[in-house]
Design a protein around this motif. Structure first.
Motif, PDB file in Angstrom:
ATOM      1  N   LEU A   6       0.294  -1.282  -0.229  1.00  0.00           N
ATOM      2  CA  LEU A   6       0.001   0.344   0.409  1.00  0.00           C
ATOM      3  C   LEU A   6       0.796   1.369  -0.223  1.00  0.00           C
ATOM      4  CD1 LEU A   6      -3.225  -0.470   2.400  1.00  0.00           C
ATOM      5  CD2 LEU A   6      -2.777  -0.533  -0.210  1.00  0.00           C
ATOM      6  N   ASN A   7       2.156   1.422   0.310  1.00  0.00           N
ATOM      7  CA  ASN A   7       3.420   2.286  -0.049  1.00  0.00           C
ATOM      8  C   ASN A   7       3.175   2.768  -0.994  1.00  0.00           C
ATOM      9  OD1 ASN A   7       3.668   3.606   2.949  1.00  0.00           O
ATOM     10  ND2 ASN A   7       4.275   2.087   3.860  1.00  0.00           N
ATOM     11  N   ASN A  57     -10.450  16.665   1.308  1.00  0.00           N
ATOM     12  CA  ASN A  57      -9.055  16.820   1.362  1.00  0.00           C
ATOM     13  C   ASN A  57      -8.071  16.411   2.146  1.00  0.00           C
ATOM     14  OD1 ASN A  57     -10.378  18.725  -0.670  1.00  0.00           O
ATOM     15  ND2 ASN A  57     -11.311  20.055   1.454  1.00  0.00           N
ATOM     16  N   THR A  58      -8.189  15.366   2.576  1.00  0.00           N
ATOM     17  CA  THR A  58      -6.565  14.916   3.358  1.00  0.00           C
ATOM     18  C   THR A  58      -5.548  13.886   2.066  1.00  0.00           C
ATOM     19  OG1 THR A  58      -8.314  13.008   4.040  1.00  0.00           O
ATOM     20  CG2 THR A  58      -7.581  14.774   4.900  1.00  0.00           C
ATOM     21  N   SER A  59      -4.925  13.709   2.219  1.00  0.00           N
ATOM     22  CA  SER A  59      -3.968  12.751   1.205  1.00  0.00           C
ATOM     23  C   SER A  59      -3.317  11.612   2.357  1.00  0.00           C
ATOM     24  CB  SER A  59      -3.046  12.435  -0.021  1.00  0.00           C
ATOM     25  OG  SER A  59      -2.273  14.332   0.615  1.00  0.00           O
ATOM     26  N   ILE A  60      -2.790  10.650   1.882  1.00  0.00           N
ATOM     27  CA  ILE A  60      -2.298   9.720   2.634  1.00  0.00           C
ATOM     28  C   ILE A  60      -0.747  10.076   2.496  1.00  0.00           C
ATOM     29  CG2 ILE A  60      -1.521   7.371   2.872  1.00  0.00           C
ATOM     30  CD1 ILE A  60      -4.641   7.699   2.880  1.00  0.00           C
ATOM     31  N   ILE A  61       0.308  10.078   4.260  1.00  0.00           N
ATOM     32  CA  ILE A  61       1.336  10.128   3.380  1.00  0.00           C
ATOM     33  C   ILE A  61       2.173   9.099   3.874  1.00  0.00           C
ATOM     34  CG2 ILE A  61       3.087  11.619   5.346  1.00  0.00           C
ATOM     35  CD1 ILE A  61       1.203  13.043   3.941  1.00  0.00           C
ATOM     36  N   ARG A  62       1.837   8.012   4.602  1.00  0.00           N
ATOM     37  CA  ARG A  62       2.595   6.754   5.362  1.00  0.00           C
ATOM     38  C   ARG A  62       1.637   6.134   5.394  1.00  0.00           C
ATOM     39  NH1 ARG A  62       5.033   9.679   8.750  1.00  0.00           N
ATOM     40  NH2 ARG A  62       4.269   9.023  10.843  1.00  0.00           N
ATOM     41  N   ILE A  63       2.169   4.814   5.769  1.00  0.00           N
ATOM     42  CA  ILE A  63       1.415   3.875   6.701  1.00  0.00           C
ATOM     43  C   ILE A  63       2.171   2.811   6.674  1.00  0.00           C
ATOM     44  CG2 ILE A  63       0.029   1.172   5.309  1.00  0.00           C
ATOM     45  CD1 ILE A  63      -0.485   3.153   2.572  1.00  0.00           C
ATOM     46  N   LEU A 111      -1.809   1.677  10.257  1.00  0.00           N
ATOM     47  CA  LEU A 111      -2.212   2.805  10.403  1.00  0.00           C
ATOM     48  C   LEU A 111      -1.314   3.954   9.656  1.00  0.00           C
ATOM     49  CD1 LEU A 111      -0.759   2.014  13.441  1.00  0.00           C
ATOM     50  CD2 LEU A 111      -0.047   3.265  14.438  1.00  0.00           C
ATOM     51  N   ILE A 112      -2.565   4.231   8.362  1.00  0.00           N
ATOM     52  CA  ILE A 112      -2.776   4.833   8.172  1.00  0.00           C
ATOM     53  C   ILE A 112      -2.617   6.352   8.366  1.00  0.00           C
ATOM     54  CG2 ILE A 112      -3.899   5.877   5.555  1.00  0.00           C
ATOM     55  CD1 ILE A 112      -5.341   3.022   6.087  1.00  0.00           C
ATOM     56  N   HIS A 113      -1.620   7.181   7.895  1.00  0.00           N
ATOM     57  CA  HIS A 113      -1.449   8.259   8.802  1.00  0.00           C
ATOM     58  C   HIS A 113      -1.722   9.425   7.211  1.00  0.00           C
ATOM     59  CE1 HIS A 113       1.939   8.023  11.964  1.00  0.00           C
ATOM     60  NE2 HIS A 113       1.685   6.509  11.078  1.00  0.00           N
ATOM     61  N   LEU A 114      -2.167  11.179   7.514  1.00  0.00           N
ATOM     62  CA  LEU A 114      -3.200  11.123   7.135  1.00  0.00           C
ATOM     63  C   LEU A 114      -2.871  13.041   6.370  1.00  0.00           C
ATOM     64  CD1 LEU A 114      -6.231  10.605   7.875  1.00  0.00           C
ATOM     65  CD2 LEU A 114      -5.334   9.393   5.148  1.00  0.00           C
ATOM     66  N   SER A 115      -2.981  13.702   5.656  1.00  0.00           N
ATOM     67  CA  SER A 115      -2.026  15.010   5.564  1.00  0.00           C
ATOM     68  C   SER A 115      -2.712  15.714   6.983  1.00  0.00           C
ATOM     69  CB  SER A 115      -2.166  15.594   4.443  1.00  0.00           C
ATOM     70  OG  SER A 115      -3.609  15.621   4.035  1.00  0.00           O
ATOM     71  N   ASN A 116      -3.583  15.893   7.521  1.00  0.00           N
ATOM     72  CA  ASN A 116      -4.179  16.449   8.496  1.00  0.00           C
ATOM     73  C   ASN A 116      -3.938  16.124   9.789  1.00  0.00           C
ATOM     74  OD1 ASN A 116      -5.795  14.171   8.394  1.00  0.00           O
ATOM     75  ND2 ASN A 116      -7.729  15.038   8.742  1.00  0.00           N
ATOM     76  N   GLN A 117      -3.212  15.518  10.256  1.00  0.00           N
ATOM     77  CA  GLN A 117      -2.144  15.078  11.076  1.00  0.00           C
ATOM     78  C   GLN A 117      -3.057  13.851  12.087  1.00  0.00           C
ATOM     79  OE1 GLN A 117       1.144  15.983  12.463  1.00  0.00           O
ATOM     80  NE2 GLN A 117       0.543  16.990  10.260  1.00  0.00           N
ATOM     81  N   LYS A 118      -3.693  12.839  11.710  1.00  0.00           N
ATOM     82  CA  LYS A 118      -4.436  12.245  11.682  1.00  0.00           C
ATOM     83  C   LYS A 118      -4.030  10.720  11.348  1.00  0.00           C
ATOM     84  CE  LYS A 118      -8.400  14.854  13.883  1.00  0.00           C
ATOM     85  NZ  LYS A 118     -10.085  14.883  14.345  1.00  0.00           N
ATOM     86  N   ILE A 119      -4.924   9.548  11.554  1.00  0.00           N
ATOM     87  CA  ILE A 119      -4.308   8.521  11.240  1.00  0.00           C
ATOM     88  C   ILE A 119      -5.859   7.672  11.348  1.00  0.00           C
ATOM     89  CG2 ILE A 119      -2.912   6.168  12.976  1.00  0.00           C
ATOM     90  CD1 ILE A 119      -1.173   8.181  13.742  1.00  0.00           C
TER      91      ILE A 119
END
Length: 269
Positions: A14-15, A47-53, A61-69
């Motif tokens: 997925l990364n 309006n978020t994107s996936i930063i890393r997994i 843990l799917i890290h989002l651009s809004n600082q949430k998971i």
């Protein structure tokens, strides 16, 4: 249930597929699969994107651009598929995340979940998990120090996420087979040599399974040749009645506290 190798395989793939990709739309077909009301979930995901997994134990843990998971646990029967609407399996979809023309489908989340959390909430949720088998600090010495403070059936301790994280029914049986130790043995009765064999079997078994994609039944995407490759290589798990590759005795199945347990009575002691 997907275990460490399956979730690590998902993390790696997925990364490659969705990391740094914006989420273009979201569909929630089952509100119980998430942790907050659908309107709030959609609003916070806008309006978020996936930063890393990342992976922790059996979680992603799917890290989002809004600082949430997005904290994912597939539990029993859960799996994922990435592809177009035309390619998706003919299964009920609980959640769909879209990335343009392709989508990540979450399937079988009847017991599993996809929870939207803050970083601190995620840390709190996972804080009781035991050490990761591949953590460089989880050495043979650390394993020995940990296991010698425990009591009870080996099988039950290996699947205890507070003891070691990421191991479940399949790999606990495979690890015991590799170490030639009965999963019914009491931890407190293991000698120093057996503990050492158990540690090295754990490392070898989990690494081998991870490298070839675990035992998941379903591919992640069309053309995925890796996911599920370990399924045919299990030595004892789900092999009841088959001949042991090591000693030619038949693999048997028992239950320990309602958990299925496969082993060879001829070469596990």
């Amino acid at each position: 249930m997907p275990e460490l190798p399956e979730m690590e395989n998902y993390k790696i793939l997925l990364n490659e597929l969705i990391s740094n990709r914006p989420i273009t739309s979201i569909v929630i077909n089952r509100e119980k699969s998430i942790n907050i009301p659908i309107p709030s979930f959609l609003e916070q995901m806008q309006n978020t994107s996936i930063i890393r997994i990342e992976r922790r134990a059996k979680h992603l843990l799917i890290h989002l651009s809004n600082q949430k998971i997005l904290l994912l646990h597939l539990m029993l029967g859960g799996w994922m598929f990435y592809g177009t609407e035309e390619e998706k399996p003919k299964r009920t979809i609980q959640v769909r995340l879209s990335f343009g023309e392709k989508n990540l489908y979450f399937i079988g989340l009847r017991l599993g979940y996809l929870h939207l959390l803050t970083i601190e909430e995620c840390k709190e949720r996972l804080k009781e998990l035991g050490p990761e088998p591949f953590d460089p600090h989880f050495t043979e010495e650390a394993f020995t120090n940990t296991i010698t403070t425990r009591k009870g059936a080996l099988k039950l301790k290996l699947v205890d996420q507070h003891f070691i994280s990421g191991i479940g029914n399949c790999y606990s049986d495979e690890i015991c087979y590799g170490a030639q130790i009965l999963p019914t043995r009491k931890i407190e009765d293991l000698n120093e040599g057996e503990v050492k064999k158990l540690y090295h079997s754990m490392q070898k078994t989990l690494a081998a399974a991870t490298n070839i994609g675990g035992y998941m039944e379903h591919p992640l995407y069309v053309g995925d040749k890796k996911t599920g490759s370990y399924n045919d290589l299990c030595k004892v798990y789900d092999r009841e009645g088959e001949v042991c590759q090591r000693c030619n005795n038949k693999i048997i199945l028992i239950k320990i506290s309602s958990k299925k347990c496969f082993y060879c009575p001829g070469c596990q002691f």
